[in-house]
Scaffold this motif. Structure first.
Motif, PDB file in Angstrom:
ATOM      1  N   VAL A   1      19.582   2.392  58.402  1.00  0.00           N
ATOM      2  CA  VAL A   1      18.557   2.971  59.280  1.00  0.00           C
ATOM      3  C   VAL A   1      17.825   1.901  60.069  1.00  0.00           C
ATOM      4  N   SER A   2      17.908   0.652  59.623  1.00  0.00           N
ATOM      5  CA  SER A   2      17.250  -0.447  60.340  1.00  0.00           C
ATOM      6  C   SER A   2      18.148  -1.073  61.400  1.00  0.00           C
ATOM      7  N   TYR A   3      19.364  -0.541  61.566  1.00  0.00           N
ATOM      8  CA  TYR A   3      20.338  -1.104  62.514  1.00  0.00           C
ATOM      9  C   TYR A   3      20.894   0.013  63.393  1.00  0.00           C
ATOM     10  N   PRO A   4      20.219   0.304  64.507  1.00  0.00           N
ATOM     11  CA  PRO A   4      20.628   1.407  65.387  1.00  0.00           C
ATOM     12  C   PRO A   4      22.065   1.296  65.879  1.00  0.00           C
ATOM     13  N   ASP A   5      22.521   0.066  66.128  1.00  0.00           N
ATOM     14  CA  ASP A   5      23.891  -0.090  66.625  1.00  0.00           C
ATOM     15  C   ASP A   5      24.909   0.320  65.547  1.00  0.00           C
ATOM     16  N   VAL A   6      24.607   0.007  64.293  1.00  0.00           N
ATOM     17  CA  VAL A   6      25.504   0.409  63.200  1.00  0.00           C
ATOM     18  C   VAL A   6      25.449   1.919  63.014  1.00  0.00           C
ATOM     19  N   MET A   7      24.257   2.494  63.097  1.00  0.00           N
ATOM     20  CA  MET A   7      24.108   3.951  62.981  1.00  0.00           C
ATOM     21  C   MET A   7      24.921   4.656  64.070  1.00  0.00           C
ATOM     22  N   GLU A   8      24.818   4.133  65.277  1.00  0.00           N
ATOM     23  CA  GLU A   8      25.543   4.748  66.391  1.00  0.00           C
ATOM     24  C   GLU A   8      27.047   4.620  66.197  1.00  0.00           C
ATOM     25  N   LEU A   9      27.500   3.465  65.726  1.00  0.00           N
ATOM     26  CA  LEU A   9      28.927   3.248  65.508  1.00  0.00           C
ATOM     27  C   LEU A   9      29.459   4.206  64.437  1.00  0.00           C
TER      28      LEU A   9
ATOM     29  N   ASN B   1      30.391  -5.192  60.035  1.00  0.00           N
ATOM     30  CA  ASN B   1      28.956  -4.975  60.210  1.00  0.00           C
ATOM     31  C   ASN B   1      28.280  -4.592  58.892  1.00  0.00           C
ATOM     32  N   LEU B   2      28.929  -3.728  58.121  1.00  0.00           N
ATOM     33  CA  LEU B   2      28.370  -3.325  56.836  1.00  0.00           C
ATOM     34  C   LEU B   2      28.232  -4.519  55.899  1.00  0.00           C
ATOM     35  N   PHE B   3      29.198  -5.408  55.960  1.00  0.00           N
ATOM     36  CA  PHE B   3      29.125  -6.629  55.149  1.00  0.00           C
ATOM     37  C   PHE B   3      27.986  -7.524  55.632  1.00  0.00           C
ATOM     38  N   ASN B   4      27.873  -7.676  56.949  1.00  0.00           N
ATOM     39  CA  ASN B   4      26.881  -8.590  57.514  1.00  0.00           C
ATOM     40  C   ASN B   4      25.445  -8.149  57.261  1.00  0.00           C
ATOM     41  N   ILE B   5      25.202  -6.846  57.183  1.00  0.00           N
ATOM     42  CA  ILE B   5      23.824  -6.358  56.969  1.00  0.00           C
ATOM     43  C   ILE B   5      23.551  -6.080  55.490  1.00  0.00           C
TER      44      ILE B   5
END
Length: 478
Positions: free
Chosen positions: A44-52, A14-18
């Protein structure tokens, strides 16, 4: 493969993709090229990544740790710390980047008591300096700050630096682990992976930070060992050898009078501050004589030019024109107002054959009513951290401006009696600037230049300044 490992791999992808982690060719803060770049601010623009991320930190380490408070390193880690605080029902504290100029002027916001523990959250560590800044401010408030949870450890010295300061860390990723996952997931190939590994092995990107101790308590000899700028090293050595931290501001308009004054006082100073543009008969013979006297009496030359233009113009002002400052001045003063391009210009000039030179960045001024704010000072210090090889120090009035022992605090506006002239120049006493304000090199001008016996006055200033420096490093300040 267990569930935790699967989620770690999911986060890496996910970090790579964003584009929170990028591969290619990028400029680091020090100007060195790097094949990998991290910008976790985008999460901060990706709530799903923040939650993960918050879930993984909580499950991975947080729930096993006993702490009263959580503090995120400003600014990227703040949203993660907030999510953890809510999930764990733990108190959150906020550290300011700079103190407010009004009200309580506190660096740590929130409700807490001395002796309570605080867990630090950070996104990425390289040298660990940002975590250490937070640790320092928390410990100043009497809080226990000895553990940190990190998303990514770049494996460039941060873990070791933090351990030396009694801070233990846990990280979701190391750089090696992240690269391994991205290769397995076919996000990068082995060529890029090897390039990154080679970069990590060969590039000393992290600054060694041995202690959070107040820089003003370290001796000049100790600090010379930490310095990354050649001019700062030389100046520390000169001060130690001559037992002088006196800088003479020689604001005379005649070359003959300037050289005559140096013959009288050169033995007692570590630094000579000039203003070339006020000299009415400036010429090449003068600069040759000036350099010879600097060698004879063992002092450095600071041209107080206060560069404040775009990079290209500054490069020309520095090396061309009538004055050709780069040919004779060991260091110059520079405003941070135009941005870091001004430092790049001087750094590039040094790389292009001028040799080792230094910069004193203007972080504060001694004139009454100047427009420099605490935020401006903090941003100046932050900008300077990108150019450790060219930065000699800061022109400032307070020791709170910075605490990096590699850099020298140059403080002007000093006379034996606190006063103010008709043009708004505010003067402090030698004792006050050394013991209270943290000065390393103290600038004295008219107090010596206009004296009936300049040499005797220079000796007096030299001895008083040095004795107060010895008091400071001994810790015997009442």
């Amino acid at each position: 493969m267990n569930n935790e490992q699967q989620r770690i791999e999911e986060l890496a992808v996910n970090l790579f993709n964003i584009n929170a982690v990028k591969f290619g060719e990028f400029d680091t803060k020090s100007g060195i090229k790097t094949p990998v770049y991290f910008d976790l601010r985008v999460i901060v623009s990706y709530p799903d990544v923040m939650e993960l991320i918050s879930d993984l930190i909580y499950e991975f380490a947080f729930k096993e740790m006993d702490c009263v408070h959580i503090c995120g390193v400003p600014y990227t880690a703040l949203p993660i710390a907030t999510l953890l605080s809510v999930r764990a029902k733990k108190s959150m504290l906020m550290r300011r980047k700079e103190a407010k100029a009004y009200g309580t002027k506190k660096m740590i916001e929130g409700h807490y008591e001395a002796g309570q523990s605080c867990l630090i959250i950070e996104d990425v560590i390289t040298s660990g300096s940002s975590v250490l800044e937070t640790v320092k401010d928390l410990r100043k408030e009497g809080l226990k700050a000895d553990r940190a949870l990190i998303i990514l450890d770049r494996e460039q010295g941060g873990r070791e630096n933090l351990a030396k300061n009694d801070v233990q860390i846990k990280s979701l990723f190391t750089m090696s682990k992240l690269i391994e996952i991205l290769v397995q997931k076919e996000k990068i190939d082995n060529t890029m992976a090897n390039k990154v590994k080679k970069y990590l092995l060969e590039t000393p990107a992290a600054v060694k930070i041995d202690s959070l101790e107040d820089r003003t308590l370290l001796t000049y000899e100790q600090r010379s060992e930490l310095s990354t700028n050649t001019v700062a090293k030389r100046l520390f050595h000169i001060m130690s050898a001559k037992k002088s931290n006196l800088c003479l501001s020689i604001d005379l308009t005649s070359t003959i009078k300037i050289l005559d004054m140096i013959e009288k006082v050169g033995e007692h100073i570590c630094l000579l501050k000039t203003h070339a543009d006020i000299i009415e008969d400036f010429n090449t013979d003068f600069t040759v004589s000036l350099k010879n006297l600097a060698k004879k009496f063992n002092f450095l030359i600071l041209e107080d030019r206060k560069f404040a233009d775009i990079g290209n113009t500054v490069a020309l002002q520095y090396s061309k024109g009538i004055h050709k400052i780069a040919e004779w001045a060991d260091c110059v003063t520079v405003h941070s107002l135009p941005g870091e391009g001004i430092l790049k210009a001087i750094n590039n000039s040094c790389d292009n054959g001028i040799g080792s030179r230094g910069v004193f960045l203007l972080a504060e001024m001694s004139s009454e009513g100047n427009l420099i704010t605490t935020e401006y000072t903090a941003q100046t210090v932050k900008m300077a951290s990108k150019y450790p090889n060219v930065l000699t120090g800061f022109v400032c009035q307070t020791k709170e401006s910075f605490n990096d022992p590699r850099y020298i605090q140059l403080t002007p506006g000093v006379q034996f009696e606190c006063s103010k002239d008709e043009l708004g120049q505010v003067y402090n006493t030698p004792e006050k600037v050394i013991l209270e304000k943290g000065a390393d090199v103290v600038v004295v001008g008219r107090g010596i230049v206009t004296a009936k016996n300049p040499e005797a006055q220079a000796v007096l200033y030299k001895n008083v300044l040095w004795s107060n420096y010895l008091r400071r490093v001994s810790g015997k300040i009442e």
